[in-house]
Design a protein around this motif. Structure first.
Motif, PDB file in Angstrom:
ATOM      1  N   MET A 201      -4.873   1.828   9.894  1.00 39.09           N
ATOM      2  CA  MET A 201      -3.671   1.577   9.095  1.00 39.09           C
ATOM      3  C   MET A 201      -3.693   2.380   7.804  1.00 39.09           C
ATOM      4  SD  MET A 201      -3.234  -2.532   9.640  1.00 39.09           S
ATOM      5  CE  MET A 201      -1.919  -2.625   8.439  1.00 39.09           C
ATOM      6  N   SER A 202      -4.871   2.474   7.190  1.00 36.81           N
ATOM      7  CA  SER A 202      -5.000   3.234   5.950  1.00 36.81           C
ATOM      8  C   SER A 202      -4.722   4.720   6.186  1.00 36.81           C
ATOM      9  CB  SER A 202      -6.408   3.043   5.376  1.00 36.81           C
ATOM     10  OG  SER A 202      -6.588   3.794   4.199  1.00 36.81           O
ATOM     11  N   GLN A 204      -2.865   5.969   8.604  1.00 35.73           N
ATOM     12  CA  GLN A 204      -1.440   6.126   8.880  1.00 35.73           C
ATOM     13  C   GLN A 204      -0.625   6.051   7.588  1.00 35.73           C
ATOM     14  OE1 GLN A 204       0.196   3.151  11.491  1.00 35.73           O
ATOM     15  NE2 GLN A 204       1.919   4.415  12.073  1.00 35.73           N
ATOM     16  N   LEU A 205      -1.019   5.152   6.680  1.00 32.05           N
ATOM     17  CA  LEU A 205      -0.319   5.035   5.406  1.00 32.05           C
ATOM     18  C   LEU A 205      -0.438   6.322   4.594  1.00 32.05           C
ATOM     19  CD1 LEU A 205       1.210   3.297   3.364  1.00 32.05           C
ATOM     20  CD2 LEU A 205      -0.990   2.435   2.549  1.00 32.05           C
ATOM     21  N   THR A 207      -0.797   9.336   5.797  1.00 26.58           N
ATOM     22  CA  THR A 207       0.059  10.337   6.446  1.00 26.58           C
ATOM     23  C   THR A 207       1.524  10.137   6.059  1.00 26.58           C
ATOM     24  OG1 THR A 207      -1.473  10.477   8.319  1.00 26.58           O
ATOM     25  CG2 THR A 207       0.769  11.291   8.667  1.00 26.58           C
ATOM     26  N   LEU A 208       1.982   8.877   6.087  1.00 26.16           N
ATOM     27  CA  LEU A 208       3.373   8.584   5.730  1.00 26.16           C
ATOM     28  C   LEU A 208       3.650   8.888   4.268  1.00 26.16           C
ATOM     29  CD1 LEU A 208       3.871   5.230   7.683  1.00 26.16           C
ATOM     30  CD2 LEU A 208       4.854   7.469   8.235  1.00 26.16           C
ATOM     31  N   THR A 209       2.681   8.597   3.399  1.00 26.28           N
ATOM     32  CA  THR A 209       2.838   8.886   1.976  1.00 26.28           C
ATOM     33  C   THR A 209       2.999  10.387   1.746  1.00 26.28           C
ATOM     34  OG1 THR A 209       1.515   6.945   1.385  1.00 26.28           O
ATOM     35  CG2 THR A 209       1.767   8.648  -0.299  1.00 26.28           C
TER      36      THR A 209
END
Length: 242
Positions: A201-202, A204-205, A207-209
């Motif tokens: 999750m970290s 992925q976060l 990457t989205l940021t």
């Protein structure tokens, strides 16, 4: 009977590298003492002498810090390491060559009569502080990591860790010749499934940021062009009115 007792004592050598002699087991191992008391109290319980069985079990708890209900069924060569704080309920069933560390609870989750405590099949290892609750079964060769809380059946030859317990990996017994794993965890690098999920999750976060930052940068670059077109249009309208 003496042969069976000797077999119990010798099993300690295979699971405790600190052990030096059989006499040390007899004199200094509370798990061995608790098991001896339970063998007698369980026999009394089976004969229907329930109060005498409970009283003897209570004495064993006072002397060892290990609470085993006389109704519990325990197989051969149970190894209780350290032992303080262990609780084994009335309908618990423990197979052969099982290892329990201190603070383990084999508890019930209901007040109803009948089977309400766990079943540990042969060669199970339960780490320190683990709680196995309800009429669940830990399959043969299964390993429960320290401080895990088991609320569902555990398949044979797997390692479970966490709260609630989740499958971490196949037991080391399937990949290594060494069948014993101290505290239920086969290696220091054993992954925690919850930690792995949080790491994913970290990532992925992050990457989205990065993608949001890139979009914001693109919009910021395009903003002056939009403002310029807007001003030109306004000037044309003013000239038309004139």
């Amino acid at each position: 009977m003496f042969k069976a007792l000797l077999d119990e004592i010798d099993s300690y050598f295979r699971r405790d590298p600190a052990l030096r002699s059989r006499l040390e087991v007899v004199l200094c191992y509370p798990g061995f003492h608790a098991l001896l008391v339970h063998r007698v109290s369980h026999r009394l319980y089976r004969l229907g002498w329930l109060l005498a069985a409970r009283f003897l079990a209570h004495i064993g708890r006072f002397l060892t810090g290990i609470e085993i209900h006389p109704g519990a069924t325990i197989g051969r060569r149970l190894f209780i390491d350290h032992g303080m704080g262990i609780v084994i309920g009335e309908t618990a069933e423990i197979g052969d060559d099982v290892t329990l560390y201190h603070g383990v609870t084999l508890g019930g989750t209901t007040w109803k009569q009948g089977k309400r405590h766990p079943t540990l099949q042969n060669d199970v290892v339960v780490g320190a502080g683990a709680k196995i609750l309800g009429p669940v079964t830990v399959g043969e060769g299964g390993k429960v990591g320290s401080n895990a809380v088991v609320l569902r059946d555990v398949a044979p030859k797997v390692v479970v860790v966490g709260i609630p317990a989740r499958v971490s990996q196949p037991s080391e017994e399937t990949t290594r010749p060494e069948p014993f794993a101290a505290y239920g965890t086969p290696a220091a690098e054993t992954p925690d499934p919850l930690t792995a999920a949080l790491a994913a999750m970290s990532e992925q976060l992050a990457t989205l940021t990065a993608r949001v930052a890139s979009l914001e940068s693109s919009l910021a670059d395009a903003a002056p062009q939009v403002d310029g077109l807007g001003r030109e249009g306004a000037d044309e309208k003013r000239q038309g009115r004139c």
